[in-house]
Design a protein around this motif. Sequence first.
Motif, PDB file in Angstrom:
ATOM      1  N   ILE A 627       1.084  -1.140  -0.010  1.00 39.67           N
ATOM      2  CA  ILE A 627       0.117  -0.213  -0.101  1.00 39.67           C
ATOM      3  C   ILE A 627       0.972   1.274  -0.074  1.00 39.67           C
ATOM      4  CG2 ILE A 627      -1.899  -1.249   1.176  1.00 39.67           C
ATOM      5  CD1 ILE A 627      -1.083   0.230   3.794  1.00 39.67           C
ATOM      6  N   ASP A 628       0.482   2.500  -0.122  1.00 40.43           N
ATOM      7  CA  ASP A 628       1.383   3.722  -0.116  1.00 40.43           C
ATOM      8  C   ASP A 628       1.947   4.090   1.017  1.00 40.43           C
ATOM      9  OD1 ASP A 628      -0.034   3.870  -2.772  1.00 40.43           O
ATOM     10  OD2 ASP A 628      -1.061   5.919  -2.057  1.00 40.43           O
ATOM     11  N   GLU A 629       1.684   3.420   2.257  1.00 41.89           N
ATOM     12  CA  GLU A 629       2.345   3.547   3.472  1.00 41.89           C
ATOM     13  C   GLU A 629       3.671   2.889   3.228  1.00 41.89           C
ATOM     14  OE1 GLU A 629       2.247   2.612   8.082  1.00 41.89           O
ATOM     15  OE2 GLU A 629       0.414   2.578   7.046  1.00 41.89           O
ATOM     16  N   GLY A 630       3.818   1.664   2.879  1.00 44.56           N
ATOM     17  CA  GLY A 630       4.878   0.911   2.580  1.00 44.56           C
ATOM     18  C   GLY A 630       5.671   1.346   1.565  1.00 44.56           C
ATOM     19  N   LEU A 631       5.233   1.806   0.451  1.00 48.24           N
ATOM     20  CA  LEU A 631       5.926   2.450  -0.645  1.00 48.24           C
ATOM     21  C   LEU A 631       6.656   3.588  -0.076  1.00 48.24           C
ATOM     22  CD1 LEU A 631       3.497   2.025  -3.820  1.00 48.24           C
ATOM     23  CD2 LEU A 631       5.606   0.759  -3.230  1.00 48.24           C
ATOM     24  N   ALA A 632       5.890   4.595   0.710  1.00 50.62           N
ATOM     25  CA  ALA A 632       6.575   5.606   1.102  1.00 50.62           C
ATOM     26  C   ALA A 632       7.826   5.366   2.035  1.00 50.62           C
ATOM     27  CB  ALA A 632       5.615   6.318   1.802  1.00 50.62           C
ATOM     28  N   ASN A 633       7.520   4.352   2.749  1.00 50.22           N
ATOM     29  CA  ASN A 633       8.528   3.987   3.487  1.00 50.22           C
ATOM     30  C   ASN A 633       9.774   3.130   2.880  1.00 50.22           C
ATOM     31  OD1 ASN A 633       7.459   4.541   6.013  1.00 50.22           O
ATOM     32  ND2 ASN A 633       6.353   2.697   6.397  1.00 50.22           N
ATOM     33  N   LEU A 634       9.567   2.603   1.806  1.00 52.67           N
ATOM     34  CA  LEU A 634      10.663   2.204   0.897  1.00 52.67           C
ATOM     35  C   LEU A 634      11.339   3.361   0.375  1.00 52.67           C
ATOM     36  CD1 LEU A 634      12.015  -0.315  -0.440  1.00 52.67           C
ATOM     37  CD2 LEU A 634      10.310  -0.234  -2.065  1.00 52.67           C
ATOM     38  N   ILE A 635      10.740   4.251  -0.100  1.00 51.42           N
ATOM     39  CA  ILE A 635      11.312   5.431  -0.772  1.00 51.42           C
ATOM     40  C   ILE A 635      12.289   6.199   0.404  1.00 51.42           C
ATOM     41  CG2 ILE A 635      10.906   7.791  -1.495  1.00 51.42           C
ATOM     42  CD1 ILE A 635       8.439   6.615  -2.917  1.00 51.42           C
ATOM     43  N   ASN A 636      11.656   6.342   1.480  1.00 49.58           N
ATOM     44  CA  ASN A 636      12.658   6.867   2.828  1.00 49.58           C
ATOM     45  C   ASN A 636      13.773   5.932   2.843  1.00 49.58           C
ATOM     46  OD1 ASN A 636      13.139   6.064   5.770  1.00 49.58           O
ATOM     47  ND2 ASN A 636      12.693   8.371   5.645  1.00 49.58           N
ATOM     48  N   ALA A 637      13.888   4.535   2.704  1.00 45.96           N
ATOM     49  CA  ALA A 637      14.968   3.974   3.006  1.00 45.96           C
ATOM     50  C   ALA A 637      15.915   3.693   1.857  1.00 45.96           C
ATOM     51  CB  ALA A 637      14.240   2.269   3.022  1.00 45.96           C
ATOM     52  N   THR A 638      15.713   4.282   0.691  1.00 45.95           N
ATOM     53  CA  THR A 638      16.658   4.666  -0.503  1.00 45.95           C
ATOM     54  C   THR A 638      17.648   5.604   0.078  1.00 45.95           C
ATOM     55  OG1 THR A 638      15.321   6.232  -1.626  1.00 45.95           O
ATOM     56  CG2 THR A 638      15.076   3.936  -2.079  1.00 45.95           C
ATOM     57  N   ASN A 639      17.708   6.461   1.357  1.00 47.48           N
ATOM     58  CA  ASN A 639      18.424   7.304   1.671  1.00 47.48           C
ATOM     59  C   ASN A 639      19.057   7.069   2.935  1.00 47.48           C
ATOM     60  OD1 ASN A 639      18.304   9.175  -0.917  1.00 47.48           O
ATOM     61  ND2 ASN A 639      16.292   9.525   0.198  1.00 47.48           N
ATOM     62  N   HIS A 640      18.955   5.804   3.468  1.00 44.87           N
ATOM     63  CA  HIS A 640      19.421   5.237   4.742  1.00 44.87           C
ATOM     64  C   HIS A 640      20.808   5.591   5.032  1.00 44.87           C
ATOM     65  CE1 HIS A 640      19.600   2.798   8.425  1.00 44.87           C
ATOM     66  NE2 HIS A 640      18.326   3.221   8.410  1.00 44.87           N
ATOM     67  N   HIS A 641      21.181   5.616   6.269  1.00 45.31           N
ATOM     68  CA  HIS A 641      22.896   5.635   6.439  1.00 45.31           C
ATOM     69  C   HIS A 641      23.469   4.520   6.154  1.00 45.31           C
ATOM     70  CE1 HIS A 641      21.132   4.922  10.839  1.00 45.31           C
ATOM     71  NE2 HIS A 641      22.226   4.205  10.870  1.00 45.31           N
ATOM     72  N   SER A 642      22.722   3.271   6.456  1.00 46.04           N
ATOM     73  CA  SER A 642      23.299   2.016   6.501  1.00 46.04           C
ATOM     74  C   SER A 642      23.470   1.587   5.143  1.00 46.04           C
ATOM     75  CB  SER A 642      22.543   0.889   7.270  1.00 46.04           C
ATOM     76  OG  SER A 642      23.000  -0.617   6.896  1.00 46.04           O
ATOM     77  N   TRP A 643      24.596   1.353   4.432  1.00 48.06           N
ATOM     78  CA  TRP A 643      25.079   0.952   3.163  1.00 48.06           C
ATOM     79  C   TRP A 643      24.187  -0.162   2.674  1.00 48.06           C
ATOM     80  CZ3 TRP A 643      27.609  -3.357   1.563  1.00 48.06           C
ATOM     81  CH2 TRP A 643      28.037  -3.895   2.620  1.00 48.06           C
ATOM     82  N   GLN A 644      24.094  -1.271   3.738  1.00 48.22           N
ATOM     83  CA  GLN A 644      23.578  -2.615   3.331  1.00 48.22           C
ATOM     84  C   GLN A 644      22.313  -2.422   3.013  1.00 48.22           C
ATOM     85  OE1 GLN A 644      25.155  -2.027   6.237  1.00 48.22           O
ATOM     86  NE2 GLN A 644      26.072  -3.752   6.883  1.00 48.22           N
ATOM     87  N   PHE A 645      21.433  -1.524   3.984  1.00 53.80           N
ATOM     88  CA  PHE A 645      19.900  -1.475   3.861  1.00 53.80           C
ATOM     89  C   PHE A 645      19.593  -0.458   2.595  1.00 53.80           C
ATOM     90  CE2 PHE A 645      15.939   0.695   5.501  1.00 53.80           C
ATOM     91  CZ  PHE A 645      15.364  -0.160   5.152  1.00 53.80           C
ATOM     92  N   LYS A 646      20.561   0.561   2.566  1.00 52.77           N
ATOM     93  CA  LYS A 646      20.068   1.323   1.415  1.00 52.77           C
ATOM     94  C   LYS A 646      20.326   0.721   0.124  1.00 52.77           C
ATOM     95  CE  LYS A 646      23.375   4.353   0.782  1.00 52.77           C
ATOM     96  NZ  LYS A 646      24.209   5.853   0.899  1.00 52.77           N
ATOM     97  N   LYS A 647      21.376  -0.222   0.097  1.00 43.89           N
ATOM     98  CA  LYS A 647      21.510  -0.829  -1.157  1.00 43.89           C
ATOM     99  C   LYS A 647      20.260  -1.818  -1.492  1.00 43.89           C
ATOM    100  CE  LYS A 647      24.525  -4.138  -3.618  1.00 43.89           C
ATOM    101  NZ  LYS A 647      25.855  -5.057  -3.262  1.00 43.89           N
ATOM    102  N   TYR A 648      19.816  -2.410  -0.544  1.00 41.95           N
ATOM    103  CA  TYR A 648      18.691  -3.146  -0.558  1.00 41.95           C
ATOM    104  C   TYR A 648      17.590  -2.444  -1.202  1.00 41.95           C
ATOM    105  CZ  TYR A 648      14.539  -6.058   0.370  1.00 41.95           C
ATOM    106  OH  TYR A 648      13.332  -6.784   0.383  1.00 41.95           O
ATOM    107  N   ALA A 649      17.211  -1.250  -0.541  1.00 39.92           N
ATOM    108  CA  ALA A 649      16.044  -0.540  -0.804  1.00 39.92           C
ATOM    109  C   ALA A 649      16.085  -0.125  -2.181  1.00 39.92           C
ATOM    110  CB  ALA A 649      16.045   0.708  -0.054  1.00 39.92           C
ATOM    111  N   ARG A 650      17.281   0.500  -2.658  1.00 38.93           N
ATOM    112  CA  ARG A 650      17.270   0.985  -3.804  1.00 38.93           C
ATOM    113  C   ARG A 650      17.239  -0.260  -4.939  1.00 38.93           C
ATOM    114  NH1 ARG A 650      22.194   5.457  -3.735  1.00 38.93           N
ATOM    115  NH2 ARG A 650      20.979   6.892  -2.348  1.00 38.93           N
ATOM    116  N   GLY A 651      17.720  -1.571  -4.685  1.00 40.79           N
ATOM    117  CA  GLY A 651      17.272  -2.617  -5.504  1.00 40.79           C
ATOM    118  C   GLY A 651      15.848  -2.834  -5.725  1.00 40.79           C
ATOM    119  N   LEU A 652      15.442  -2.820  -4.640  1.00 41.65           N
ATOM    120  CA  LEU A 652      13.851  -3.269  -4.572  1.00 41.65           C
ATOM    121  C   LEU A 652      13.253  -2.252  -5.438  1.00 41.65           C
ATOM    122  CD1 LEU A 652      11.410  -4.950  -3.872  1.00 41.65           C
ATOM    123  CD2 LEU A 652      11.502  -3.932  -1.544  1.00 41.65           C
TER     124      LEU A 652
END
Length: 686
Positions: A627-652
């Motif tokens: 749903i849009d809430e999850g998509l918004a949180n995924l967009i937020n994750a693409t700028n996370h400070h953890s490189w592992q998590f950021k890489k995953y979010a950008r891939g998804l």
Amino acid sequence: MRYFLLLLFFGFVSFSFGQHQDKVDFVRADVYIEPVPLNKEIIGRVVYRFKVLQNVDSVFLDAKDMRFEKVEMNGKQVDFIATDKTISIRKKLKKDTSHELTIAYVAKPRQTVYFLGWGDKIEGNEQVWTQGQGKYTSHWLPSFDDMNEKVEFDLAIQANQTYEVIANGKLLSVSKGENGRPVWLFDMENPMSSYLLAFAIGHYSKQELSSSTGVPILNYFYPQDSARVEPTYRHTRRIFDFLEDEIGVSYPWQDYKQIPVRDFLYAGMENTGATIFSDGYVIDATAFVDKNYVNVNAHELAHQWFGNLVTEKDGSHHWLQEGFATYYAYLAEKEIFGDDHFYWKLFDTAKELREISEGGKGQALVDPKASSATFYEKGAWALVMLRELVGDKPFKKGVSDYLNTHRFKNVTIDDFLREMERASAVNLEGFRVKWLESSEFPWDEAKTYLMDKNEALSAFLGSGHELKDLEKELQAERPVQYKEALVDELAQEILDKDRFAPLFDHPQLKVRQKAIQLIDQISSIHKESAEKLLDDTSYITQELALFKLWSSFPESRKAYLDATKEVIGLPNKNVRLLWLFLAVATDGYEAENTRKYFAELTAYTSPEQGWEVRIGAFQYLREIGFIDEGLANLINATNHHSWQFKKYARGLIGQLLEDQEYKTRIEKLVGKLNQEETRYISTKLN
């Protein structure tokens, strides 16, 4: 300015990887900082004392993106030039003179200082913590991106009175500043590199221990995690006492602190006297068998000698830090868990290193660009074989002489080998060539060593294994590591011939876990045995059993979900996330609660959750829809400070953008979010 109101002078140590000024020796620093979390800023003031070794016309420090309010030399305003990376003070200084440099500044760190939980809806979730990692302290303190500049630190930190403040050094006092907020004063007695400077601010309670030699050990935890203190910090005092005795040099700092933080970038970081580590290791008693803090605990503590007391001159000598910390952590685990644990762990790492080497990707330990596997695991193996070559007593003497001779200094591999040759009277040139300079891993030598040292490994490596002997071997008086390795070796035959019965019903947890890991579709023959694993004393086993039973027996799905409804699992909520996914995906299961369960699963993608939890939630939502809430949180994750998590979010997000429906929804969301949240996704949509 607020930072002018309080001048608190304490000893400080600075470090850096960048420019080293060999004509100037910075001796100590008195640091005052005031974090401003809502602005993500540091207001600071530092007073450096330094000696001039040769005539110079300027001095400089590394300082990333700072605004300087005042710069004084010996109490007088002085000219300076600031770039986005450094501050240079223009003044002629004579040899054999001493000076005092005062800098007042405001920093807005792009990295190294992390402000979490400020402005969210979770009370008590706020944290500020640092991660210098080699050369990044200059993002919040004018300092030195060079490990060869060692300085004595004292640190004063002003924060809101509702928080606990933890930093390097002994806490001297907590006093009120002029604005009424407390100032925490920390004292260091000896110099260190500035990448090891650290602090953490948040809501914490603490467990207070003392080593057998009287060193205070302070283990911090979130107030709500009091029941997790014992399993998380289990064996801490024993590890500390063992390392002091084994290394043969007293712990070199005033006290030792361990602080868990949310969304840490790595497992842990050995800041001088104050290890910061991921709260993913804060566990309950059941989780101890799956993921415990013991190895990280011992590894970061070993760094207090190897890395902090003596520090590598540059990356060519990185083995002296990571190889040594890995080796001594393995020795601590050997002390706690026994010989079999130690030698089978070495066997596992030797297999990994052999595969890397035979694949043409082996690296030398003197290569500054070598991988973690090389520095950590091959580095530990080099010390194992060095000890075998020179003998226990000369090895321990050489290590203690090396540390005592070079304490609070920077070192090279030659410095270490020189002390080992003196202590052992053994020429180590052959060792250097084979273990440090060669890119190959000496598998045959490692295998011979293991077979000589461990009876079970000798039996395992010395003979072949057949499926017909599986049950007898599993019941034999062998260590569990032998049985795990046996199952791995015979895995395909076990699958082909359905020989799971002796695994499912085995008394040892790790063998039962192997069964549920291997099997994909559970037959009715093994149904009852597999169902028992839903109550096994392992959250990993419970997670695997729930999913594979749910997949194999649709008629029993309700029973499996009911049986595991209250289980949360590891700190990453592995069982709960799977349960929510399956509850939503199961037709007719508590239909009146389906929306509630989906909403809970989506809520776990929120920035208020740790990134390991968020990854799990994103993975399941990828299967059943966002749903849009999850998509918004995924967009937020693409700028996370953890490189592992950021890489995953950008891939998804990249995968979702390939679907036109998702792409349209994401484009609409971008217009509703702030610029910082959409910084990355905007580049993908243009």
